[in-house]
Enzyme design. Sequence first.
Site, PDB file in Angstrom:
ATOM      1  N   GLU A  35    -106.528  95.347 -26.359  1.00 18.48           N
ATOM      2  CA  GLU A  35    -106.065  96.633 -26.926  1.00 18.48           C
ATOM      3  C   GLU A  35    -107.236  97.615 -27.036  1.00 18.48           C
ATOM      4  O   GLU A  35    -107.512  98.195 -28.085  1.00 18.48           O
ATOM      5  CB  GLU A  35    -105.372  96.465 -28.285  1.00 18.48           C
ATOM      6  CG  GLU A  35    -104.488  97.643 -28.662  1.00 18.48           C
ATOM      7  CD  GLU A  35    -103.872  97.501 -30.054  1.00 18.48           C
ATOM      8  OE1 GLU A  35    -104.603  97.560 -31.046  1.00 18.48           O
ATOM      9  OE2 GLU A  35    -102.652  97.325 -30.137  1.00 18.48           O
ATOM     10  N   GLU A  94    -110.458 102.696 -38.595  1.00 16.49           N
ATOM     11  CA  GLU A  94    -110.182 102.036 -37.311  1.00 16.49           C
ATOM     12  C   GLU A  94    -110.676 102.823 -36.101  1.00 16.49           C
ATOM     13  O   GLU A  94    -111.089 102.233 -35.101  1.00 16.49           O
ATOM     14  CB  GLU A  94    -108.684 101.747 -37.172  1.00 16.49           C
ATOM     15  CG  GLU A  94    -108.157 100.667 -38.120  1.00 16.49           C
ATOM     16  CD  GLU A  94    -107.905 101.163 -39.541  1.00 16.49           C
ATOM     17  OE1 GLU A  94    -108.066 102.383 -39.810  1.00 16.49           O
ATOM     18  OE2 GLU A  94    -107.541 100.335 -40.398  1.00 16.49           O
ATOM     19  N   HIS A 119     -99.170 101.109 -45.145  1.00 18.86           N
ATOM     20  CA  HIS A 119    -100.373 100.458 -45.679  1.00 18.86           C
ATOM     21  C   HIS A 119    -101.679 101.179 -45.398  1.00 18.86           C
ATOM     22  O   HIS A 119    -102.738 100.739 -45.824  1.00 18.86           O
ATOM     23  CB  HIS A 119    -100.493  99.033 -45.099  1.00 18.86           C
ATOM     24  CG  HIS A 119    -100.868  99.015 -43.644  1.00 18.86           C
ATOM     25  ND1 HIS A 119    -102.169  99.135 -43.206  1.00 18.86           N
ATOM     26  CD2 HIS A 119    -100.110  98.933 -42.537  1.00 18.86           C
ATOM     27  CE1 HIS A 119    -102.185  99.106 -41.878  1.00 18.86           C
ATOM     28  NE2 HIS A 119    -100.948  98.988 -41.444  1.00 18.86           N
ATOM     29  N   ARG A 134    -105.110 102.947 -45.178  1.00 20.96           N
ATOM     30  CA  ARG A 134    -106.084 103.327 -46.207  1.00 20.96           C
ATOM     31  C   ARG A 134    -106.184 104.839 -46.372  1.00 20.96           C
ATOM     32  O   ARG A 134    -106.367 105.330 -47.490  1.00 20.96           O
ATOM     33  CB  ARG A 134    -107.466 102.754 -45.863  1.00 20.96           C
ATOM     34  CG  ARG A 134    -107.620 101.286 -46.238  1.00 20.96           C
ATOM     35  CD  ARG A 134    -108.968 100.725 -45.836  1.00 20.96           C
ATOM     36  NE  ARG A 134    -109.021  99.301 -46.122  1.00 20.96           N
ATOM     37  CZ  ARG A 134    -109.626  98.759 -47.186  1.00 20.96           C
ATOM     38  NH1 ARG A 134    -110.252  99.522 -48.042  1.00 20.96           N
ATOM     39  NH2 ARG A 134    -109.607  97.449 -47.372  1.00 20.96           N
TER      40      ARG A 134
HETATM   41  C1  UD1 Z   1    -106.264  95.839 -42.651  1.00 28.25           C
HETATM   42  C2  UD1 Z   1    -107.048  96.561 -41.548  1.00 28.25           C
HETATM   43  C3  UD1 Z   1    -106.170  97.582 -40.863  1.00 28.25           C
HETATM   44  C4  UD1 Z   1    -104.867  96.959 -40.381  1.00 28.25           C
HETATM   45  C5  UD1 Z   1    -104.184  96.252 -41.557  1.00 28.25           C
HETATM   46  C6  UD1 Z   1    -102.948  95.549 -41.090  1.00 28.25           C
HETATM   47  C7  UD1 Z   1    -109.450  96.987 -41.844  1.00 28.25           C
HETATM   48  C8  UD1 Z   1    -110.483  97.854 -42.451  1.00 28.25           C
HETATM   49  N1  UD1 Z   1    -108.175  97.284 -42.158  1.00 28.25           N
HETATM   50  O1  UD1 Z   1    -105.930  96.793 -43.660  1.00 28.25           O
HETATM   51  O2  UD1 Z   1    -106.867  98.121 -39.740  1.00 28.25           O
HETATM   52  O3  UD1 Z   1    -104.037  97.966 -39.889  1.00 28.25           O
HETATM   53  O4  UD1 Z   1    -105.089  95.285 -42.112  1.00 28.25           O
HETATM   54  O5  UD1 Z   1    -102.134  95.162 -42.148  1.00 28.25           O
HETATM   55  O6  UD1 Z   1    -109.764  96.075 -41.132  1.00 28.25           O
HETATM   56  N2  UD1 Z   1    -104.000  91.411 -49.227  1.00 28.25           N
HETATM   57  C9  UD1 Z   1    -103.498  90.232 -49.754  1.00 28.25           C
HETATM   58  N3  UD1 Z   1    -103.001  89.285 -48.900  1.00 28.25           N
HETATM   59  C10 UD1 Z   1    -102.929  89.457 -47.571  1.00 28.25           C
HETATM   60  C11 UD1 Z   1    -103.411  90.670 -47.034  1.00 28.25           C
HETATM   61  C12 UD1 Z   1    -103.955  91.631 -47.873  1.00 28.25           C
HETATM   62  O7  UD1 Z   1    -103.516  90.035 -50.951  1.00 28.25           O
HETATM   63  O8  UD1 Z   1    -102.455  88.561 -46.862  1.00 28.25           O
HETATM   64  C13 UD1 Z   1    -104.580  92.429 -50.125  1.00 28.25           C
HETATM   65  C14 UD1 Z   1    -105.922  91.989 -50.736  1.00 28.25           C
HETATM   66  O9  UD1 Z   1    -106.007  92.486 -52.038  1.00 28.25           O
HETATM   67  C15 UD1 Z   1    -106.935  92.682 -49.821  1.00 28.25           C
HETATM   68  C16 UD1 Z   1    -106.209  93.990 -49.556  1.00 28.25           C
HETATM   69  O10 UD1 Z   1    -104.843  93.616 -49.390  1.00 28.25           O
HETATM   70  O11 UD1 Z   1    -108.191  92.886 -50.432  1.00 28.25           O
HETATM   71  C17 UD1 Z   1    -106.698  94.797 -48.396  1.00 28.25           C
HETATM   72  O12 UD1 Z   1    -106.815  94.033 -47.201  1.00 28.25           O
HETATM   73  P1  UD1 Z   1    -107.733  94.607 -45.992  1.00 28.25           P
HETATM   74  O13 UD1 Z   1    -107.637  93.670 -44.852  1.00 28.25           O
HETATM   75  O14 UD1 Z   1    -109.084  94.965 -46.493  1.00 28.25           O
HETATM   76  O15 UD1 Z   1    -107.068  95.976 -45.638  1.00 28.25           O
HETATM   77  P2  UD1 Z   1    -105.638  96.341 -45.151  1.00 28.25           P
HETATM   78  O16 UD1 Z   1    -105.266  97.549 -45.903  1.00 28.25           O
HETATM   79  O17 UD1 Z   1    -104.739  95.181 -45.180  1.00 28.25           O
HETATM   80  N1  UDP Z   2     -94.837  92.926 -39.594  1.00 30.42           N
HETATM   81  C1  UDP Z   2     -94.367  91.708 -40.077  1.00 30.42           C
HETATM   82  N2  UDP Z   2     -93.857  91.661 -41.332  1.00 30.42           N
HETATM   83  C2  UDP Z   2     -93.788  92.748 -42.137  1.00 30.42           C
HETATM   84  C3  UDP Z   2     -94.274  93.986 -41.654  1.00 30.42           C
HETATM   85  C4  UDP Z   2     -94.795  94.047 -40.373  1.00 30.42           C
HETATM   86  O1  UDP Z   2     -94.413  90.700 -39.369  1.00 30.42           O
HETATM   87  O2  UDP Z   2     -93.286  92.623 -43.264  1.00 30.42           O
HETATM   88  C5  UDP Z   2     -95.429  92.980 -38.247  1.00 30.42           C
HETATM   89  C6  UDP Z   2     -94.882  94.036 -37.326  1.00 30.42           C
HETATM   90  O3  UDP Z   2     -93.823  93.535 -36.549  1.00 30.42           O
HETATM   91  C7  UDP Z   2     -96.089  94.413 -36.464  1.00 30.42           C
HETATM   92  C8  UDP Z   2     -97.262  94.099 -37.348  1.00 30.42           C
HETATM   93  O4  UDP Z   2     -96.791  93.312 -38.428  1.00 30.42           O
HETATM   94  O5  UDP Z   2     -96.175  93.562 -35.323  1.00 30.42           O
HETATM   95  C9  UDP Z   2     -97.880  95.353 -37.870  1.00 30.42           C
HETATM   96  O6  UDP Z   2     -98.839  95.039 -38.825  1.00 30.42           O
HETATM   97  P1  UDP Z   2     -99.389  96.105 -39.858  1.00 30.42           P
HETATM   98  O7  UDP Z   2     -98.406  97.215 -40.021  1.00 30.42           O
HETATM   99  O8  UDP Z   2     -99.821  95.344 -41.053  1.00 30.42           O
HETATM  100  O9  UDP Z   2    -100.728  96.614 -39.137  1.00 30.42           O
HETATM  101  P2  UDP Z   2    -101.037  97.698 -38.011  1.00 30.42           P
HETATM  102  O10 UDP Z   2    -100.176  97.417 -36.839  1.00 30.42           O
HETATM  103  O11 UDP Z   2    -100.821  99.053 -38.619  1.00 30.42           O
HETATM  104  O12 UDP Z   2    -102.496  97.487 -37.735  1.00 30.42           O
END
Ligand code: UD1
Ligand code: UDP
Length: 379
Positions: free
Chosen positions: A121, A135, A216, A218
Amino acid sequence: MTQPLRILVVFGTRPEAIKLFPVIHALKADPRFACTVCVSAQHRQMLDQVLEIAGIVPDHDLDVMQPDQTLDALTANLLTGLGRVMDEVRPDRVMVQGDTATAMAGALAAYYRKLPVDHVEAGLRSYNIHHPWPEEVNRKIIGAMASLHFAPTATAAAALIKENVDPTRVHVTGNTVIDALHWVSDRIAAEPALAGGLAELESRFAGKRIIGVTSHRRENFGEGMEGIASAIRRIAERPDVAVIFPVHLNPNVRRVMNGALGGLDNVALIEPLDYPHFARLLNLAEIMLTDSGGVQEEAPALGKPVLVMRETTERPEGVDAGTARLVGTDGPRIVTEIFTLLDDKDAYEAMARAHNPFGDGRSAARIVELLADEIRHEA
Ligand code: UD1
Ligand code: UDP
């Protein structure tokens, strides 16, 4: 006999896992490769949901996730942790996907060891370093170090070539998310119970028009999330509509959404869905409202109009094809756009065309063959 090429695949979040499992399946099935999987567990529960359905057991798990983690502490932990794993595994190449902190730190740790980095990607660009944040910069950093750039579309490949990346190192492969979506759809067709957990909501909302929501980003924390929540409140006042919103585990999302939307009759705030159930939601929904990258790719493939709650997108293909529209995070604007799609049949039909600008479901196979070419050149 030549030794198999040793590839270390590194990832940490839900979307990376979804987009890499088809590649891992293909690598593991191919004797030309020895594939080792390292997860950072930047996400924990949301990563484990994907690992489980895809049947992937990581060889290394750094378990780095902290509640409400900061970007700098996360990045520091990732860089040292992933470096240690690379020193132990001593792979020939390292593969990363997309633009997360794990992907960026994984590429950097590999570069520090002079290991070639393969970027799945590659080449997505919004040309705005604050949208999506961080990102856009993460993927530019990875692009500066990558050995092979697997671009999902011709637009992404062109962006890399414009940045003076050697065109012979850039390959258009399609996006592996479409492989993942096909794979999970086949699994559900064979075993419907895998996606049966939404049955209660389906009967509660029978006869209503379903809007699926995810959020989600940031850069949307604060004012953006407030705007999104206010729009959903207004939309859910319509008796003919129901909103199904699996809420991301990021506490900055949950605080706002639970506070603003908890207890509304027409809104189901639910826990993150595993991939089969999310695929089911994509099918049930009349419209998707999202700030997600992956959902922007999946919804067009299923002919679902997708309203993207962002100011810019690095995935212009859906917008160009007419299946996606950028609507930002202003509450009244989102409401107007949703009501137009609900009430104007022509406007809806114009967007609801199954369109697959992101791939044909055979991207993982292409990536594996390109890696095999690399072995032949090196031999
Ligand atoms: C991250 C990625 C973002 C991606 C997103 C997909 C970075 C900087 N951000 O953002 O590019 O689009 O994931 O979803 O790499 N948490 C849980 N359990 C989980 C996941 C997250 O509790 O399974 C909570 C935790 O408090 C954690 C917070 O979410 O600290 C943020 O997670 P983080 O991976 O830093 O950022 P995302 O907003 O999830
Ligand atoms: N997705 C999932 N369960 C959910 C929400 C999203 O499996 O409750 C999947 C969705 O099909 C997609 C991926 O998660 O393939 C997207 O992830 P997210 O939105 O967390 O991150 P991003 O794509 O913005 O990086």
